[in-house]
Design a protein around this motif. Structure first.
Motif, PDB file in Angstrom:
ATOM      1  N   ARG A 144       0.829  -1.203   0.000  1.00  0.00           N
ATOM      2  CA  ARG A 144       0.000   0.000   0.000  1.00  0.00           C
ATOM      3  C   ARG A 144       0.869   1.260   0.000  1.00  0.00           C
ATOM      4  N   GLN A 145       1.960   1.174   0.745  1.00  0.00           N
ATOM      5  CA  GLN A 145       2.836   2.336   0.789  1.00  0.00           C
ATOM      6  C   GLN A 145       3.469   2.580  -0.581  1.00  0.00           C
ATOM      7  N   ARG A 146       3.789   1.485  -1.258  1.00  0.00           N
ATOM      8  CA  ARG A 146       4.339   1.643  -2.610  1.00  0.00           C
ATOM      9  C   ARG A 146       3.272   2.215  -3.551  1.00  0.00           C
ATOM     10  N   LEU A 147       2.040   1.755  -3.351  1.00  0.00           N
ATOM     11  CA  LEU A 147       0.946   2.296  -4.169  1.00  0.00           C
ATOM     12  C   LEU A 147       0.753   3.787  -3.873  1.00  0.00           C
ATOM     13  N   GLY A 148       0.834   4.119  -2.580  1.00  0.00           N
ATOM     14  CA  GLY A 148       0.730   5.531  -2.193  1.00  0.00           C
ATOM     15  C   GLY A 148       1.835   6.354  -2.842  1.00  0.00           C
ATOM     16  N   LEU A 149       3.005   5.771  -2.919  1.00  0.00           N
ATOM     17  CA  LEU A 149       4.122   6.472  -3.551  1.00  0.00           C
ATOM     18  C   LEU A 149       3.849   6.637  -5.047  1.00  0.00           C
ATOM     19  N   GLY A 150       3.248   5.611  -5.641  1.00  0.00           N
ATOM     20  CA  GLY A 150       2.867   5.713  -7.050  1.00  0.00           C
ATOM     21  C   GLY A 150       1.862   6.828  -7.255  1.00  0.00           C
ATOM     22  N   ARG A 151       0.887   6.905  -6.352  1.00  0.00           N
ATOM     23  CA  ARG A 151      -0.099   7.981  -6.431  1.00  0.00           C
ATOM     24  C   ARG A 151       0.571   9.347  -6.310  1.00  0.00           C
ATOM     25  N   LEU A 152       1.549   9.397  -5.406  1.00  0.00           N
ATOM     26  CA  LEU A 152       2.272  10.649  -5.170  1.00  0.00           C
ATOM     27  C   LEU A 152       2.970  11.129  -6.435  1.00  0.00           C
ATOM     28  N   LEU A 153       3.394  10.169  -7.258  1.00  0.00           N
ATOM     29  CA  LEU A 153       4.213  10.523  -8.420  1.00  0.00           C
ATOM     30  C   LEU A 153       3.410  10.663  -9.709  1.00  0.00           C
ATOM     31  N   VAL A 154       2.086  10.544  -9.599  1.00  0.00           N
ATOM     32  CA  VAL A 154       1.268  10.557 -10.817  1.00  0.00           C
ATOM     33  C   VAL A 154       1.522  11.816 -11.647  1.00  0.00           C
ATOM     34  N   ASN A 155       1.643  12.950 -10.968  1.00  0.00           N
ATOM     35  CA  ASN A 155       1.848  14.189 -11.721  1.00  0.00           C
ATOM     36  C   ASN A 155       3.324  14.541 -11.825  1.00  0.00           C
ATOM     37  N   ASP A 156       4.183  13.572 -11.535  1.00  0.00           N
ATOM     38  CA  ASP A 156       5.629  13.765 -11.607  1.00  0.00           C
ATOM     39  C   ASP A 156       6.053  15.065 -10.920  1.00  0.00           C
ATOM     40  N   PRO A 157       5.750  15.192  -9.636  1.00  0.00           N
ATOM     41  CA  PRO A 157       6.031  16.469  -8.966  1.00  0.00           C
ATOM     42  C   PRO A 157       7.519  16.643  -8.694  1.00  0.00           C
ATOM     43  N   GLY A 158       7.918  17.881  -8.568  1.00  0.00           N
ATOM     44  CA  GLY A 158       9.313  18.171  -8.257  1.00  0.00           C
ATOM     45  C   GLY A 158       9.575  18.193  -6.767  1.00  0.00           C
ATOM     46  N   VAL A 159       8.525  18.423  -5.987  1.00  0.00           N
ATOM     47  CA  VAL A 159       8.660  18.486  -4.530  1.00  0.00           C
ATOM     48  C   VAL A 159       7.782  17.397  -3.919  1.00  0.00           C
ATOM     49  N   LEU A 160       8.401  16.544  -3.133  1.00  0.00           N
ATOM     50  CA  LEU A 160       7.658  15.464  -2.491  1.00  0.00           C
ATOM     51  C   LEU A 160       7.653  15.680  -0.988  1.00  0.00           C
ATOM     52  N   VAL A 161       6.481  15.611  -0.415  1.00  0.00           N
ATOM     53  CA  VAL A 161       6.328  15.793   1.029  1.00  0.00           C
ATOM     54  C   VAL A 161       5.718  14.508   1.578  1.00  0.00           C
ATOM     55  N   LEU A 162       6.475  13.806   2.415  1.00  0.00           N
ATOM     56  CA  LEU A 162       6.009  12.512   2.927  1.00  0.00           C
ATOM     57  C   LEU A 162       5.977  12.551   4.445  1.00  0.00           C
ATOM     58  N   ASP A 163       4.788  12.362   4.992  1.00  0.00           N
ATOM     59  CA  ASP A 163       4.613  12.418   6.433  1.00  0.00           C
ATOM     60  C   ASP A 163       4.641  10.997   6.995  1.00  0.00           C
ATOM     61  N   GLU A 164       5.669  10.677   7.714  1.00  0.00           N
ATOM     62  CA  GLU A 164       5.831   9.374   8.361  1.00  0.00           C
ATOM     63  C   GLU A 164       5.632   8.209   7.377  1.00  0.00           C
ATOM     64  N   PRO A 165       6.322   8.184   6.276  1.00  0.00           N
ATOM     65  CA  PRO A 165       6.052   7.122   5.293  1.00  0.00           C
ATOM     66  C   PRO A 165       6.500   5.742   5.749  1.00  0.00           C
ATOM     67  N   ALA A 166       7.459   5.690   6.680  1.00  0.00           N
ATOM     68  CA  ALA A 166       7.994   4.384   7.071  1.00  0.00           C
ATOM     69  C   ALA A 166       7.290   3.805   8.285  1.00  0.00           C
ATOM     70  N   ALA A 167       6.323   4.528   8.818  1.00  0.00           N
ATOM     71  CA  ALA A 167       5.659   4.057  10.038  1.00  0.00           C
ATOM     72  C   ALA A 167       4.927   2.753   9.768  1.00  0.00           C
ATOM     73  N   GLY A 168       5.176   1.771  10.601  1.00  0.00           N
ATOM     74  CA  GLY A 168       4.461   0.506  10.504  1.00  0.00           C
ATOM     75  C   GLY A 168       4.968  -0.446   9.451  1.00  0.00           C
ATOM     76  N   LEU A 169       6.032  -0.099   8.765  1.00  0.00           N
ATOM     77  CA  LEU A 169       6.545  -0.993   7.731  1.00  0.00           C
ATOM     78  C   LEU A 169       7.525  -1.996   8.327  1.00  0.00           C
ATOM     79  N   ASP A 170       7.559  -3.197   7.732  1.00  0.00           N
ATOM     80  CA  ASP A 170       8.553  -4.169   8.175  1.00  0.00           C
ATOM     81  C   ASP A 170       9.917  -3.779   7.583  1.00  0.00           C
ATOM     82  N   PRO A 171      11.000  -4.372   8.068  1.00  0.00           N
ATOM     83  CA  PRO A 171      12.337  -3.945   7.622  1.00  0.00           C
ATOM     84  C   PRO A 171      12.518  -4.003   6.105  1.00  0.00           C
TER      85      PRO A 171
END
Lengths: 318, 534
Positions: A144-171
């Motif tokens: 899901r986090q990878r999908l969220g990252l895909g969503r984030l990049l849909v418009n190919d933005p130059g500035v990415l703002v990620l709030d706690e993206p690693a929370a709850g992820l396994d190693p």
């Protein structure tokens, strides 16, 4: 993907909620090609700041400039170059992975062949090829986090703002995310990422801003922050089977050496903080050996970002 | 500023017609239809509707063999069922998803894309209407059978179709507005609200059109105008709600156009008044008086109408603008009163409503009675009535909450909370029940009183003959229909108004002494953000 070189400047940002000042006149900046960590304890003002950067909130004072364009005055101009990943999952559970990405591509007015090409790029970048027809609700947290990252990049933005993206992820998922973020920075994107996993930030961030109680405590490169904490290099020394009184003797010996600021006992030796360079440290080691100390270990201790965080937010003193 | 997605749709591409259509489709519409058509719940309801339609058709045809009017009976039965589905069930199903989007704040990410709040609302309305027509198509064969059997007036059939379309639009937009406005935690219960709206709006049309007697009613002077006027009113209302919902879904950063939006609201309000006034005036000239020659009733109706509009106008303001945004609009000093928590905002609301009453009364009194009836007593009565009305609601809400807390029934969760929409709706129903005996006195339909407490109050005053009013109307059915429409308009705005007063009272700790955190607002802070605010 295009190479972006946005410069984001946060200038005197203030946001109040009634009597509570969530963000109190903070300033910092981050640039394209850089992963910038944003660290602070709960309630420090991280999310508020990131939401203002993402044009979701308006500050009471101050501004955020993306390449000189105000997010307050011209949010519509800034949004196309911004990508925001919140700390909550926005995912529509009834959709498949492909439909989800397609929806956001449509929302960014991508049509026809361009939309298909863009989705192909995103799917390949995030490694979601085998999951395209899978319902979002059946994805793992990392997927899901990878999908969220895909969503984030849909418009190919130059500035990415990620709030706690690693929370709850396994190693494993964390490593994947870290790799993707590093690749995005290498593409020239400006990446602002907040996290409580400070060691993770130390590994991927080029610079870090530490915020506490709505105020910036420090904003510097990782190396700069370490230096700020210690005021010198920390060196650990171990001796073989120390005799009674030998460690005290060692402590006195070290304090007499030039550049040594402080000395503290450890289990099998001591640690000292030294403002001297490598040559002087080599002389200190030679002096110890000549002084009859049976040195089994002599190495520089790499302090991590956690030390800096605790030091700067005052939690370490408690 | 460099920009990632520079590629604009269609630039330098030769598109086929399929791709052109695809590009023109609203993303929300596409997404909702995809999800709906996969949804087991939707397919189940559609299947049940299909089966019920066939059962009703077969039953009625066999029961009315040889009856020349069997086709008409079947037709209206089907239309009635479809109206219920399109105005109640479908919006109810849609609202569930919409509330979830709001609750999960997924809409934030949609709205920072290039999709505007207006497109979002339009997409939602479109998807609801499309889904409604899926239900309509289910009944298509039965409707054709009914038409072939005979006895159906084509004009009446067209009127029913128009009414269904308008009702579908209205229910959709009311649903969206309610979803956008209310942040009730009892989201399941709030889904009952659009059903109520659907029932009320269907009742309105039924009351006006009186489909079983359509041919007879259509022959009356002024009725066609009244029907068209009612549909026009509903359409304008749809547009107005659309504007409000759009504004409510906007981010604080996008609310710098407060002035133009308020201007637009005023214009829409004026349109609304014209849309109501013209058909009524036409009816009056045609000798089919919806309102009898009664200045007080006309004025009070106008007051209620204007109050409703002004309420929506006042609602059409940003949820939580920063001082910086407020200061950017020169005229914001007046409306900034609304932003101050507590007594100031409460007073501003009440004062503006009283002002609306006065202006509305004068306006409509002059329109309907140009000969010059002294409006003074009218104004006094209207203001007093509305004041009593508002006070009763507020006091009722306080009393109910006090009772609930007294008997340990209040703390449904750990934290005290504002009254939910359903609770306020319950209060209104109770108010209607109190007024029902009055309806019995004046021999009015008690159902209309339950649906529209404001109208009930009006009739109560008339029925008690306290003010020398006439208790008879030229046509109680048509009057009740208009009253229902007014009630339909009034109910959602009253609910919101009471909700706002409740929130203001919460902020001044009138109703909740141990408040620990501010009431949740859409689009403010994440979990972390909430913690920060707290």
């Amino acid at each position: 993907m295009t190479r972006n070189t946005e410069l984001v400047e946060v200038c005197g940002l203030t946001r109040r909620y009634g009597p509570v000042t969530a963000v109190d006149g903070i300033d910092f900046r981050f640039i394209g090609g850089q992963v910038h960590g944003f660290v602070g304890p709960n309630g420090a003002g991280k999310t508020t700041t990131m939401r203002i950067v993402a044009t979701l909130e308006v500050p009471d004072a101050g501004d955020v400039l993306v390449d000189g364009v105000s997010v307050v005055d011209y949010p519509d101009q800034v949004r196309p170059v911004l990508g925001f990943m919140p700390d909550y999952l926005d995912l529509y559970r009834d959709m498949t992975v492909l439909e989800y990405l397609d929806f956001y591509a449509r929302a960014y007015r991508l049509s026809g062949a361009r939309r298909r090409r863009r989705l192909d790029d995103l799917v390949a970048f995030t490694g979601l090829e085998s999951l395209l027809e899978r319902p979002v609700e059946k994805l793992s947290k990392g997927e899901r986090q990878r999908l969220g990252l895909g969503r984030l990049l849909v418009n190919d933005p130059g500035v990415l703002v990620l709030d706690e993206p690693a929370a709850g992820l396994d190693p494993r998922a964390r490593i994947e995310l870290r790799t993707l973020l590093r690749r995005l920075a290498d593409m020239g994107k400006a990446v602002l990422v907040s996290s409580h996993i400070l060691t993770e930030l130390a590994e991927i961030c080029d610079a870090v801003t530490i915020i506490d109680q709505g105020r910036i405590r420090a904003s510097d490169t990782i190396g700069g922050l370490r230096g700020m904490v210690e005021g010198g290099v920390r060196v650990a020394v171990q001796v073989h089977d120390p005799r009674p009184g030998e460690l005290e003797h060692l402590e006195l010996h070290l304090l007499e050496q030039p550049g040594v600021v402080s000395v503290a006992h450890t289990l099998h030796g001591v640690e000292f903080v030294c403002q001297a360079g490598p040559v002087e440290r080599a002389d200190i080691l030679a002096g110890l050996v000549e002084g009859g100390f049976r040195v089994t270990d002599f190495h520089v201790v790499q302090s991590d970002l956690e030390d800096a965080f605790l030091h700067l937010t005052g939690e370490g003193e408690a | 500023m460099s920009q990632g997605v520079i590629e604009q749709s269609g630039a330098g591409e030769n598109w086929g017609w399929v791709e052109r259509i695809d590009a023109a489709l609203n993303p929300i519409l596409v997404r909702d239809l995809r999800v709906w058509l996969r949804s087991r719940r939707f397919l189940l309801v559609l299947g049940i509707a299909a089966v019920l339609t066939q059962v009703v058709t077969l039953t009625m045809i066999s029961a009315a063999a040889g009856d020349p009017m069997a086709g008409r009976t079947l037709f209206y039965a089907l239309v009635g069922g479809l109206a219920s589905l399109m105005t109640g069930v479908v919006p109810w199903m849609m609202q569930g998803g919409f509330m979830e989007e709001l609750r999960s704040r997924s809409l934030e990410l949609v709205l920072i894309s290039r999709l505007t709040p207006g497109q979002l609302v339009r997409g939602k309305v479109a998807s609801t209407v499309v889904a409604s027509f899926l239900f309509f198509s289910v009944a298509g064969p039965s409707l054709v059978i009914a038409y072939m059997i005979g006895g159906i007036d084509p004009v009446a059939a067209l009127a029913c179709a128009a009414a269904l379309i308008v009702l579908s639009l209205l229910s959709a937009v009311v649903t969206i507005l309610l979803g956008a406005v209310f942040s009730s935690r009892s989201s399941r219960l709030i889904q009952l609200v659009p059903i109520t709206s659907g029932v009320v709006s269907t009742s309105s049309i039924v009351a006006i059109a009186d489909p079983y007697e359509m041919g007879h009613v259509l022959g009356r002077p002024g009725t066609v105008q009244a029907f068209a006027g009612a549909l026009g009113v509903l359409l304008v209302f749809v547009f107005f709600l659309y504007a409000v919902a759009t504004a409510r879904l906007s981010f604080p950063a996008d609310n710098r156009d407060l002035g133009p939006r308020l201007t637009l609201s005023f214009l829409v309000s004026a349109l609304f008044l014209v849309a109501v006034g013209v058909p009524l005036a036409v009816n009056s000239r045609a000798g089919y008086d919806v309102f009898p020659d009664n200045p007080i009733r006309s004025a009070a109706t106008g007051a209620i109408l204007t109050f409703t509009l002004l309420s929506f106008l006042l609602m059409n303001t940003p949820e939580s603008p920063s001082t910086r945004v407020r200061n950017q609009w020169p005229g914001s000093w007046l409306f900034s009163l609304l932003y101050y928590p507590g007594t100031g905002r409460l007073c501003a609301y009440l004062a503006s409503h009283i002002l609306a009453l006065v202006l509305g009364s004068v306006l409509l009194d002059r329109v309907f009675h140009p000969e010059g009836v002294d409006p003074s007593p009218t104004l006094v009565v209207a203001v007093i009535a509305m004041g009593l009305w508002a006070t009763t609601v507020l006091a009722g809400a306080q009393l109910l909450q006090h009772m609930l807390r007294r008997f340990n029934l209040w703390r449904f969760g750990k934290e005290p909370r504002p009254l939910s929409v359903v609770e306020v709706a319950l209060l209104w129903t109770l108010a209607g029940l109190v007024l029902a005996p009055a309806a019995a006195i004046v021999e009015l339909d008690p159902i209309s009183l339950l649906l529209s407490p404001a109208t009930a109050l009006l009739y109560l005053l008339a029925g008690l003959n306290m003010l020398g009013l006439e208790s008879e109307s030229a046509d109680p059915g048509a009057a009740a229909g208009v009253a229902w429409i007014l009630g339909l308009i009034a109910v959602p705005c009253i609910l919101f108004w009471v909700h706002q007063i409740r929130k203001a009272a919460m902020e001044t700790r009138i109703l909740c002494r141990d408040r620990k955190q501010p009431p949740a607002r859409p689009f403010e802070g994440g979990e972390d953000g909430n913690a920060e605010q707290a």
